[in-house]
Design a protein around this motif. Structure first.
Motif, PDB file in Angstrom:
ATOM      1  N   CYS A 230      10.899  -6.287   9.056  1.00 14.56           N
ATOM      2  CA  CYS A 230      10.677  -5.005   8.403  1.00 14.56           C
ATOM      3  C   CYS A 230      10.860  -3.902   9.441  1.00 14.56           C
ATOM      4  O   CYS A 230      10.573  -4.093  10.624  1.00 14.56           O
ATOM      5  CB  CYS A 230       9.269  -4.934   7.825  1.00 14.56           C
ATOM      6  SG  CYS A 230       8.941  -6.157   6.528  1.00 14.56           S
ATOM      7  N   ARG A 231      11.301  -2.743   8.997  1.00 15.15           N
ATOM      8  CA  ARG A 231      11.510  -1.628   9.937  1.00 15.15           C
ATOM      9  C   ARG A 231      10.232  -1.228  10.653  1.00 15.15           C
ATOM     10  O   ARG A 231      10.286  -0.674  11.744  1.00 15.15           O
ATOM     11  CB  ARG A 231      12.097  -0.423   9.196  1.00 15.15           C
ATOM     12  CG  ARG A 231      13.566  -0.581   8.833  1.00 15.15           C
ATOM     13  CD  ARG A 231      14.150   0.699   8.270  1.00 15.15           C
ATOM     14  NE  ARG A 231      15.546   0.529   7.916  1.00 15.15           N
ATOM     15  CZ  ARG A 231      16.563   0.715   8.752  1.00 15.15           C
ATOM     16  NH1 ARG A 231      16.301   1.076   9.998  1.00 15.15           N
ATOM     17  NH2 ARG A 231      17.803   0.543   8.361  1.00 15.15           N
TER      18      ARG A 231
ATOM     19  N   GLU B 159      13.097  -1.989  14.124  1.00 17.12           N
ATOM     20  CA  GLU B 159      13.865  -0.966  13.421  1.00 17.12           C
ATOM     21  C   GLU B 159      15.332  -1.346  13.270  1.00 17.12           C
ATOM     22  O   GLU B 159      15.954  -1.079  12.245  1.00 17.12           O
ATOM     23  CB  GLU B 159      13.727   0.372  14.150  1.00 17.12           C
ATOM     24  CG  GLU B 159      12.292   0.901  14.163  1.00 17.12           C
ATOM     25  CD  GLU B 159      12.141   2.161  14.983  1.00 17.12           C
ATOM     26  OE1 GLU B 159      13.169   2.708  15.449  1.00 17.12           O
ATOM     27  OE2 GLU B 159      10.990   2.606  15.177  1.00 17.12           O
ATOM     28  N   HIS B 160      15.907  -1.955  14.313  1.00 15.43           N
ATOM     29  CA  HIS B 160      17.328  -2.288  14.282  1.00 15.43           C
ATOM     30  C   HIS B 160      17.558  -3.516  15.151  1.00 15.43           C
ATOM     31  O   HIS B 160      16.928  -3.668  16.202  1.00 15.43           O
ATOM     32  CB  HIS B 160      18.176  -1.118  14.796  1.00 15.43           C
ATOM     33  CG  HIS B 160      19.622  -1.210  14.424  1.00 15.43           C
ATOM     34  ND1 HIS B 160      20.153  -0.619  13.306  1.00 15.43           N
ATOM     35  CD2 HIS B 160      20.667  -1.852  15.027  1.00 15.43           C
ATOM     36  CE1 HIS B 160      21.452  -0.880  13.234  1.00 15.43           C
ATOM     37  NE2 HIS B 160      21.788  -1.624  14.263  1.00 15.43           N
TER      38      HIS B 160
ATOM     39  N   ALA C  19      15.085  -4.303   8.618  1.00 15.85           N
ATOM     40  CA  ALA C  19      15.668  -3.735   9.836  1.00 15.85           C
ATOM     41  C   ALA C  19      17.164  -3.520   9.642  1.00 15.85           C
ATOM     42  O   ALA C  19      17.826  -4.255   8.895  1.00 15.85           O
ATOM     43  CB  ALA C  19      15.425  -4.680  11.007  1.00 15.85           C
TER      44      ALA C  19
END
Length: 414
Positions: free
Chosen positions: A344-345, A349-350, A390
């Motif tokens: 999950c973000r 985040e990425h 993400a």
């Protein structure tokens, strides 16, 4: 020095051979932190959180306001027993204390509501004084994290049973505001690209670093100013000296860097790790999940495996950018991360990932890429419920894998 946990007849002991929990009912215990003794105290509101102090040590540069350069001072820290994460609250100079029998230790104690800490200190010119530190925001954060893990941790019984989670995080981790997590670091080249991109022109990953962490001038600020931290993970035993050299050189520049000698997987344990050279030294090494008929095999080593999902959950802030290059183990790790809320973000985040084919089982890179995207689409919070997954990019940047430039000359670390 000891303190009671308040239930199950569990006692926290902070002695010369390390910090340990002892369950008198079960007649068993476990040492969870190897260090010198300290004056430990359990938070009255969150009994998985402790505060303690250390013997005097050389004053660090980040503690200049309370511990003068060239002097010695005692560290004050808070520790979450469940995750194993330690948060350094400061270092306080031992000033004008005289011989050891009149030395003033910090003797940290919690307030009844668990929101402030009182210490004895001689770091000012006024002799021994009592100081109070407000740590309410940190305690509240740890309490929320503990509530979310309560069913799984069953603290302290699970901890006494040998709960994994002692990752040996560096003390500066608590000050990180942006984290680059480099899983499968090999020789640490990607971390070097993050801080010294001018030495690696045209490397494919540089655009991601610029996008997520700002321009090189911003990334090259001291970590205490920028809040940028780089955490690498590499189990290859022969690469550890080089990774340590990078760590020491970057820390001298004020850049927060740490490499963990672990293999990212789905569970805590020990596993055989194949040592294999690919485009660079050790670049094809793996846990042997896929058969490889390329490169040069150099033997095997027994390494520690960790649950990458548990590692990410132990970090104080979300991971801004994660690289995942784990030679086939991504087929196990990515679904695990997805199911544990770590894709999950709000956790990562990425992520950019190198996918690996498994020809012996008819699995192509395209197949693995589809598996990864499906797992991202199924990402759920740890407590259940959908979440924003993400960001994902499939990227394999193997440039400068051997740490040399296009003319074959070694690239200086700094």
């Amino acid at each position: 020095h000891h303190d009671g946990m308040g239930h199950n007849h569990v006692v926290l002991s902070c002695a010369e051979d390390g910090y340990a929990l002892w369950d008198d009912d079960a007649q068993k215990g476990r040492t969870f932190f190897k260090t010198q003794d300290g004056h430990c105290s359990i938070n009255p509101a969150v009994n998985s959180v402790i505060v303690s102090d250390t013997y005097p040590a050389k004053c660090g540069e980040s503690a200049a306001m309370t511990c003068r350069r060239g002097r010695e001072g005692k560290h004050l820290f808070v520790m979450d027993l469940v995750s194993g994460v330690r948060f350094n609250l400061g270092q306080f100079e031992s000033r004008g204390e005289g011989p050891v029998h009149v030395r003033s230790d910090l003797h940290p104690r919690w307030s009844p509501d668990g929101k402030t800490i009182a210490i004895d200190s001689t770091h000012t010119s006024e002799g021994r004084q009592v100081f109070v530190l407000d740590v309410s925001s940190l305690v509240e954060k740890l309490q929320r994290a503990g509530d979310g893990q309560a069913e799984n941790s069953r603290h302290p019984a699970a901890t006494l049973g040998g709960r994994a989670g002692d990752f040996g995080h560096p003390p500066w981790l608590a000050s990180c505001r942006r984290i680059y997590l480099d899983v499968g670091s090999n020789r640490g080249i990607q971390v070097r690209k993050l801080f010294t991109p001018e030495k690696f022109p045209a490397a494919g990953v540089l655009r991601l670093f610029d996008q997520h962490f700002g321009l090189p001038a911003d990334r090259q600020q001291p970590g205490a100013t920028s809040g940028l931290c780089a955490l690498g993970m590499e189990p290859h035993p022969r690469l550890q000296p080089e990774l340590m050299t990078i760590t020491q050189a970057f820390l001298r520049r004020g850049w927060f860097v740490n490499f963990y000698p672990f293999a990212a997987s789905v569970a805590e344990g020990t596993s055989s790790f194949e040592l294999r050279n690919g485009v660079g030294t050790g670049t094809a090494s793996s846990l042997g999940r896929i058969f490889k008929n390329y490169g040069t095999r150099e033997g095997e080593a027994q390494v520690r495996t960790i649950d990458l999902a548990a590692f990410i959950s132990s970090l104080p802030v979300p991971v801004t950018l994660m690289k995942l290059d784990i030679e086939g183990e991504e087929r196990n790790v990515v679904p695990r991360l997805s199911s544990q809320g770590q894709l999950c973000r709000e956790a990562v985040e990425h992520v950019f990932i190198e996918v690996h084919a498994d020809p012996s089982h008819g699995v192509t890179k395209g197949d693995v890429g589809s598996e990864v995207r499906r797992a991202l689409g199924e990402a759920r919070r740890a407590g259940g419920g959908a979440c924003g997954p993400a960001g994902l990019e499939v990227l394999d940047d193997e440039s400068y894998a051997n740490g040399v430039d296009k003319l074959g000359r070694p690239i200086p670390i700094v």
